[in-house]
Write an enzyme that holds these catalytic residues in place. Structure first.
Site, PDB file in Angstrom:
ATOM      1  N   CYS A 256       0.816  -1.227   0.000  1.00  9.38           N
ATOM      2  CA  CYS A 256       0.000   0.000   0.000  1.00  9.38           C
ATOM      3  C   CYS A 256       0.846   1.271   0.000  1.00  9.38           C
ATOM      4  CB  CYS A 256      -0.984  -0.008   1.161  1.00  9.38           C
ATOM      5  SG  CYS A 256      -0.229  -0.040   2.808  1.00  9.38           S
ATOM      6  N   HIS A 307      -2.896   1.162   6.765  1.00  9.59           N
ATOM      7  CA  HIS A 307      -3.211   1.023   5.335  1.00  9.59           C
ATOM      8  C   HIS A 307      -3.603   2.391   4.791  1.00  9.59           C
ATOM      9  CE1 HIS A 307      -4.138  -1.362   1.782  1.00  9.59           C
ATOM     10  NE2 HIS A 307      -5.206  -0.607   1.619  1.00  9.59           N
ATOM     11  N   HIS A 319      -6.180   1.480  -4.173  1.00  9.22           N
ATOM     12  CA  HIS A 319      -5.131   1.096  -3.228  1.00  9.22           C
ATOM     13  C   HIS A 319      -4.559  -0.256  -3.616  1.00  9.22           C
ATOM     14  CE1 HIS A 319      -7.996  -1.610  -0.737  1.00  9.22           C
ATOM     15  NE2 HIS A 319      -8.652  -1.233  -1.811  1.00  9.22           N
TER      16      HIS A 319
END
Length: 346
Positions: A256, A307, A319
């Site tokens: 990420c 995240h 993402h």
């Protein structure tokens, strides 16, 4: 006798110095970029303990706020009051970490009542929103962030134009304006459900009495996005389907934070490669997210920020997840549960 008095004074001075040092050692003054998670690691404690010692109901911190960082100091030192308490008896300002159920419980009401009072069509909320927390749903206190834009000249909103706001969806707009998603897409020549804040939607197929939609061309997906943000999002979408690789930061595989790093550097933002926590600490919360902002999540595989992705608008973000690079809706049950907030780099 004089020597004894001098000695006693010296002892008192030393004791006072030790007490002052002990007090300083047991508190921390919040600086820009601090988070509870980072402070818990620094002082070898836990987020839960920090919140307990400082009577914090959320993870929100204010610069220059003093935090107790040792349980021994809780009886002698009192932290600054949290910055975001209810603004008045009848309103409450959302802070990071809030949920509708948490706010409803704090104000002795049900989630349904809270949503009705503020005309909310989903459970997604953002830091900075101000909610009405008393009264009845039919009263005059409405949440400005949730009410539909009036039609030009007043009257039934179906005879005018609707300006999309952050958090809107076609289905939500259709329900508010007593029509269908199919009609909205037909009247506005939309090929998908993708919409952006600031975009204008025709709400009646009979605009102008001609039996056709108004000639004003509806906004295209990137029309209301700033040039740099559009470049970032277009670059990000090039890598849809790229596999997930732990520590990856190239088109052969991303994690990420590596995805954020690569896309930003490809579009002219010179930024170092760091972790989710690193990007979290160099960004600030925004009340009204724009496409290209960063959306953060916490507690996904560890406590604290864990995240992140690029916000696309229309409640969607792109993402690098375990499924690879993908576009996900913020109403997804998993991501909604871990949602932290929208931020923008300093």
């Amino acid at each position: 006798m004089k020597k004894q008095m001098v000695s006693l004074a010296a002892v008192a001075i030393v004791s006072s110095a030790f007490a002052a040092q002990a007090s300083a050692d047991s508190t921390h003054t919040v600086k820009k970029g601090d988070t509870l998670w980072e402070l818990s690691k620094k002082y070898n404690t836990s987020v839960a303990q920090l919140k307990k010692w400082n009577n914090l109901s959320s993870d929100f911190l204010q610069i220059n706020q003093k935090l107790i960082i040792s349980g021994d100091s809780s009886t002698t030192s009192k932290p600054n009051a949290p910055a975001n308490q209810p603004q008045a008896k009848n309103t409450y300002k959302v802070v990071s970490g809030d949920t509708l159920s948490k706010i409803a419980k704090q104000h002795n009401m049900s989630v349904k009542t809270l949503k009705d009072l503020n005309k909310l069509t989903s459970d997604l909320i953002f830091p900075g929103q101000v909610f009405t927390v008393s009264g009845t749903a039919s009263g005059s206190n409405n949440n400005n962030n949730s009410s539909p834009s009036p039609a030009p000249g007043g009257g039934n909103s179906n005879s005018g134009v609707y300006v999309i706001k952050p958090g809107d969806t076609l289905s939500g707009i259709a329900a508010k304006t007593n029509t269908t998603v199919s009609n909205l897409k037909k009247w506005n020549n939309l090929k998908s459900d993708f919409i952006l804040a600031g975009q204008k939607l025709v709400l009646n197929g009979n605009q102008g009495g001609s039996g056709k939609p108004a000639e004003t061309k509806p906004s295209t997906p990137n029309e209301n996005v700033s040039g740099n943000a559009a470049a970032i999002l277009n670059e990000a979408k090039k890598y849809l389907g790229t596999p997930y690789v732990w520590g990856g930061s190239s088109p052969s595989g991303f994690d990420c934070s590596g995805f954020i790093y690569y896309v930003l550097n490809q579009t002219g933002t010179n930024i170092g490669r760091t972790s989710t926590e690193g990007y979290y600490s160099r960004s600030y919360y925004v009340d009204t997210p724009q496409p290209g902002d960063i959306v953060f999540f916490e507690g996904t595989y560890k406590s604290g920020p864990s995240h992140l992705g690029f916000y696309l608008g229309n409640n969607e973000f792109i993402h690098a997840s375990s499924n690879g690079v993908e576009i996900t809706n913020l109403n997804n049950s998993y991501w909604k549960k871990h949602f932290d907030g929208f931020k923008r780099f300093y």
